[in-house]
Design an enzyme around this catalytic site. Structure first.
Site, PDB file in Angstrom:
ATOM      1  N   CYS A   1     -31.381  54.677 -13.112  1.00 53.35           N
ATOM      2  CA  CYS A   1     -31.498  53.572 -12.148  1.00 53.35           C
ATOM      3  C   CYS A   1     -30.148  53.080 -11.633  1.00 53.35           C
ATOM      4  O   CYS A   1     -30.095  52.310 -10.679  1.00 53.35           O
ATOM      5  CB  CYS A   1     -32.282  52.422 -12.761  1.00 53.35           C
ATOM      6  SG  CYS A   1     -33.989  52.864 -13.111  1.00 53.35           S
TER       7      CYS A   1
ATOM      8  N   ASN B   1     -40.349  49.383  -9.425  1.00 55.54           N
ATOM      9  CA  ASN B   1     -39.047  49.991  -9.738  1.00 55.54           C
ATOM     10  C   ASN B   1     -39.010  51.404  -9.154  1.00 55.54           C
ATOM     11  O   ASN B   1     -39.670  52.315  -9.667  1.00 55.54           O
ATOM     12  CB  ASN B   1     -38.854  50.022 -11.256  1.00 55.54           C
ATOM     13  CG  ASN B   1     -37.492  50.580 -11.664  1.00 55.54           C
ATOM     14  OD1 ASN B   1     -36.765  51.130 -10.829  1.00 55.54           O
ATOM     15  ND2 ASN B   1     -37.162  50.462 -12.934  1.00 55.54           N
TER      16      ASN B   1
ATOM     17  N   HIS C   1     -30.601  45.837  -9.072  1.00 56.10           N
ATOM     18  CA  HIS C   1     -31.625  46.848  -9.330  1.00 56.10           C
ATOM     19  C   HIS C   1     -32.934  46.130  -9.638  1.00 56.10           C
ATOM     20  O   HIS C   1     -32.943  45.107 -10.330  1.00 56.10           O
ATOM     21  CB  HIS C   1     -31.201  47.724 -10.516  1.00 56.10           C
ATOM     22  CG  HIS C   1     -32.295  48.623 -10.986  1.00 56.10           C
ATOM     23  ND1 HIS C   1     -32.959  49.481 -10.129  1.00 56.10           N
ATOM     24  CD2 HIS C   1     -32.863  48.785 -12.211  1.00 56.10           C
ATOM     25  CE1 HIS C   1     -33.877  50.142 -10.821  1.00 56.10           C
ATOM     26  NE2 HIS C   1     -33.855  49.732 -12.070  1.00 56.10           N
TER      27      HIS C   1
END
Ligand SMILES: CC(C)(COP(=O)(O)OP(=O)(O)OC[C@H]1O[C@@H](n2cnc3c(N)ncnc32)[C@H](O)[C@@H]1OP(=O)(O)O)[C@@H](O)C(=O)NCCC(=O)NCCS
Length: 340
Positions: A119, A289, A259
């Site tokens: 990520c 996500n 994020h």
């Protein structure tokens, strides 16, 4: 590292791509034992996008994002001199998804490669692009973050399947037109985090067999509570370090671009920075996500609100563990110049 050498790199355009299919919490509640209330309260996610269609991988979304970026910035494929793709769900182990995307959009004979930092991948790739611009060897770099997380999610595991979605976001990085751009970046990692967030089989340590497939080892394995704690600590650490290194107060910052893993992780990061939530970009409710795509998708969503000179901090955390951040001043406005 502090970028105070030579030429300042700047983001000069952004574009995203999201698949059409919307998987909302109500549909997930029909697949696993969960509820809209649980998912909304614990994560902030209401829905996410899923890429459907035979033979479509991460490259499909990345190429759509890159095509849109080229069109919007009026950039010819021949003028791009490097393409970096951040992804954890490449189409193949090899060749790289970056290579495939170049072919799909008509970019030929340039360097292209994937970056794997889960990520944090987009900020890692942006950091690399910043170096290539800084040394003066490259002038138009595309950084695309793209992931088809639905390909590696176990839709019988309620603790992970509610979190992730598919998407792609791309930025153009060029020498700054006006002094604004990327001032500072940080990339960090700790491989001791591997047991808490990884895919057990499919790599060289445990190649795929009928047994690994039968045991469902080709999906994301996550120990959520541990990941949560480390994510909060590390995202805040990188953001606060960037503020200190660049003498930024909470009042002087315009945006946190975090994020998007869990709304509570984002809120905790903002709290540690003393930043009100009105100045935090948030798209997790719509997309979940999307791994390497979350930060460019935030920029894409908020682009109309960004003004030249706005101060942004990006902060990311992911499997590895990896974490990363960037301090930048925004270099263009949607309504002026080539975007008019
Ligand atoms: C996954 C996450 C949302 C779980 O939230 P949590 O508050 O920590 O929940 P827990 O894991 O403690 O589980 C609490 C209970 O909810 C249950 N639960 C887990 N997922 C559920 C779901 N989708 N629906 C309903 N209940 C669920 C658990 O089974 C557990 O039940 P139990 O108490 O009977 O054992 C949270 O840990 C998280 O966000 N972790 C970080 C994930 C992340 O950011 N990953 C990507 C990093 S880039």
């Amino acid at each position: 590292m502090t970028v105070e050498t030579t030429i300042r790199a700047a983001i000069t355009g952004v574009h995203g791509h999201l698949p059409d299919y919307v998987l909302d919490n109500a549909e997930l509640a029909r697949i696993v034992d969960t509820s809209d209330d649980w998912i909304s309260e614990r994560t902030g996610i209401k829905e996410r996008r899923i890429l459907k269609g035979e033979g479509l991988g991460t490259s499909h979304m990345a190429a759509e994002a890159v095509r849109g970026l080229l069109a919007r910035t009026r950039t010819s494929p021949q003028d791009v001199d490097l393409l970096i793709c951040a992804t954890t769900t490449p189409d193949f182990v090899f060749p790289s998804t970056a290579n495939i995307v170049c072919d799909m959009v008509g970019i030929r004979n340039i360097g292209s490669f994937d970056v794997q930092a889960a990520c944090s991948g987009f900020v890692y790739a942006l950091t690399i692009a910043t170096q290539f611009i800084g040394t003066g060897t490259h002038r138009k770099i595309i950084v695309v973050g793209a992931d088809k997380m639905s390909a590696i999610i176990d839709y019988t595991d309620r603790a992970t399947c509610v979190l992730f979605g598919d998407g792609a976001g791309a930025v153009l990085v060029e020498p700054s037109p006006n002094g604004c751009g990327i001032h500072d970046t940080i990339i960090r990692s700790d491989g001791a985090g591997m047991p808490y967030l990884h895919q057990k089989a499919g790599g060289s340590r445990m190649p795929p067999t009928a047994e690994t497939v039968g045991k469902r080892l080709h999906y994301v394995h996550q120990e959520g509570a541990t990941v949560y704690k480390v994510a909060v600590a590390r995202m805040a650490e990188v953001a606060v370090d960037l503020m200190a290194r660049n003498k930024l107060t909470p009042e002087s910052l315009d945006w946190l671009v975090p994020h998007q893993a869990n709304r509570r992780i984002i809120e905790a990061t903002a709290e540690r920075m003393n930043l009100p939530m009105e100045r935090v970009m948030m798209v997790i409710q719509k997309y979940g996500n999307t791994t390497a795509a979350t930060i460019p998708l935030c920029l894409w969503d908020y682009e109309q609100q960004l003004k030249i000179g706005d101060r942004l901090i990006m902060a990311a955390f992911g499997g590895g563990f990896t974490w990363a951040g960037a301090y930048l001043t925004w270099a263009y406005e949607r309504s002026v110049g080539r975007f008019a």
